[in-house]
Write an enzyme that holds these catalytic residues in place. Structure first.
Site, PDB file in Angstrom:
ATOM      1  N   CYS A 132       5.220  -7.903  -1.534  1.00 51.99           N
ATOM      2  CA  CYS A 132       4.521  -7.790  -0.528  1.00 51.99           C
ATOM      3  C   CYS A 132       3.469  -8.733  -0.771  1.00 51.99           C
ATOM      4  CB  CYS A 132       4.297  -6.507  -0.053  1.00 51.99           C
ATOM      5  SG  CYS A 132       3.362  -5.567  -1.273  1.00 51.99           S
ATOM      6  N   GLY A 273      -6.404  16.665   6.898  1.00 53.57           N
ATOM      7  CA  GLY A 273      -6.331  15.418   7.534  1.00 53.57           C
ATOM      8  C   GLY A 273      -5.122  14.712   6.903  1.00 53.57           C
TER       9      GLY A 273
END
Length: 536
Positions: A132, A273
């Site tokens: 990547c 979260g």
């Protein structure tokens, strides 16, 4: 050199490509010095982008073979241009993700890409490292300028990106610089995060892929294996991968550092979260050995995704409405939400029950949100401690400085492995001389034996006598060659011995007129020609 190598090289590469195959300034950084005597190099590469139709394709292939034949005839012009190891590519340091995406090669297509590259006229060996963050092509090229031009054309054709645009982002390195770059990549010194370990696994996969497909040549195969050795040594001898260098990993490291060692893995962890930062916190907790984490989030879908990704840790979901009840049951609270107002004020923190005395009776709040989810005044609560992003940055920066120091240590290891690889490659130069000398001696032996047998007469010898004479001639040749051949064998570990071996090789080449360099070049070109003809 580290990460700057690729970036620095990219700035110089545009000019090198622009004049590929044309006259170049002597001794330029991107191309070899013109051999003594200023020999002109033949421009023999033919582009193979033929028009539609079988006839055009056949004509292109015929032209390609003709070009190689011409290259073969002119092989003496290339004697001073030793086959070069080269790397050409782009990375996160030199090119945007949009361009890297177009050039990326999926792992299952690496063998196909290698086959296409080695089918190019001036490329002997090739390997593709595509991740990547980078797309790099490593090759052994018969001709430096022509090989590079062919690779750039291949990259342009594959990606649909014009060569002129590619030039602005490509970097190019040759021989020891190319090898050093791969060793640094494998060691994590060219990564976005210094010392990260994933790239070493990807370099290993290049070797596995090559072994399965039989696509890697001996030079590239040895170079990648030595790069793996360098990567392992750098990580084990410098511990460069230790120490958090991201906010999420620093949050986990800091929390575990503040807990008693005997209790840190059994402490009750709460994560508020489940966004990107929250997911990374959960990932780092799992990596550190934590077995359970409670995650409070508005919806369950993101928590389910984290649970699916991380099988080695128990993930418990609590809705946002149960946040304070979950905090009451937690020893460490990580907050990572986009809330613009604090989730924990002094009053909320005071209302929470104290934690176990085994953990020091203090609840830790590690707030990695901006704006902050935990008010600064929570620190005034006796049984609470608050750490925010600024506190974590100190940990990150300290670890970054430590990794930079370790990167300098890593260069010493890389230099040792580079020297070992280059010594091996130099020692391989004697192999053609050994073969050529033995072949030369065997031809003389066979010729003189034939003369001897003719003088004696076929009828005068029995099969046993003839065999004995042949063995005698072979034994004499072997005894005579033993000394010279021993002085041509070297494992490359001792630089002084290697220098002496290469001197012996050149002396034998001169004494017996072996001309091995030309013979090797001609053999390489002959192999290319035959391969092209077979494909036709």
């Amino acid at each position: 050199m580290m990460a700057s190598t690729s970036t620095a090289s990219a700035t110089a590469v545009a000019g090198a490509f622009a004049a590929a195959g044309a006259n170049r300034p002597r001794g330029s950084a991107a191309c070899p010095r013109v051999p003594a005597g200023g020999r002109r190099r033949l421009s023999c590469v033919v582009r193979c982008d033929a028009g539609p139709g079988a006839q055009a394709q056949a004509a292109a292939k015929a032209a390609s073979v003709a070009a190689l034949e011409q290259f073969k005839i002119s092989a003496d012009r290339y004697m001073k241009e030793k086959s070069s190891i080269a790397v050409i590519g782009l990375s996160i340091h030199t090119a945007p993700v949009e361009m890297r995406e177009k050039l990326a090669v999926a792992e299952e297509l690496w063998p196909r890409a290698v086959a296409e590259l080695t089918n190019l006229n001036h490329i002997e060996e090739a390997a593709v490292l595509s991740t990547c963050n980078r797309m790099e092509i490593y090759v052994v090229a018969l001709s430096w300028n022509r090989g590079i031009r062919e690779i750039v054309d291949w990259m342009s054709k594959k990606s649909g990106i014009p060569v002129s645009e590619l030039r602005e982002h490509l970097f190019m390195l040759r021989d020891s610089d190319a090898t050093r770059h791969l060793f640094e990549v494998s060691s994590g010194l060219d990564s976005l995060v210094l010392g990260e370990g994933q790239i070493l696994a990807q370099v290993k996969q290049v070797v596995r892929s090559g072994q399965n497909s039989g696509g890697l040549g001996k030079n590239i195969d040895r170079m990648f294996k030595d790069a793996i050795t360098a990567g392992k040594r750098v990580r084990s001898e410098t511990n460069i991968s230790c120490g958090a260098v991201s906010v999420s990993s620093a949050a986990v490291e800091l929390a575990l550092m503040k807990l008693p060692k005997s209790e840190c893995l059994s402490a009750r962890m709460l994560l508020i979260g489940a966004g990107k930062m929250g997911r990374l916190v959960a990932k780092h907790l799992a990596a550190k050995g934590c077995t359970k984490v409670v995650i409070v989030n508005r919806s369950v879908e993101r928590v389910d995704a984290i649970r699916e990704e991380m099988k080695g840790i128990e993930i418990v979901y609590r809705p946002l409405t149960e946040m304070y009840e979950a905090a009451a049951d937690a020893d460490v609270v990580f907050t990572s939400t986009s809330s613009e107002s604090p989730l924990f004020t002094k009053e909320r923190a005071e209302a929470l029950p104290p934690v176990s005395g085994a953990l020091g009776g203090v609840r830790l709040f590690v707030d990695i949100s901006v704006p902050r989810n935990v008010s600064a005044c929570v620190s005034d609560v006796g049984h609470a401690r608050v750490y925010n992003v600024d506190d974590l940055k100190e940990v990150v920066e300290a670890n970054k400085e430590d990794r930079l120091r370790k990167a300098m240590e890593a260069q010493t290891i890389i230099s040792e492995e580079l020297k070992r690889f280059e010594a091996w490659r130099d020692s391989m130069e004697t192999v053609p001389t050994i073969k050529k000398l033995r072949s030369y001696a065997d031809r003389i032996r066979a010729s003189e034996l034939d003369k001897c047998l003719q003088k004696i007469g076929e009828d005068a010898l029995t099969k046993k006598m003839r065999k004995s004479i042949e063995q005698l001639s072979t034994g004499i040749v072997n005894r005579l060659l033993h000394g010279p051949l021993q002085h041509l064998r070297c494992d490359g570990t001792d630089s002084r011995t290697l220098d002496e071996t290469l001197e012996n090789m050149h002396a034998l080449n001169r004494m017996f007129g072996l001309d091995t360099e030309k013979a090797v070049m001609e053999q390489k070109i002959k192999t290319k020609v035959e391969k092209q003809q077979t494909q036709n």
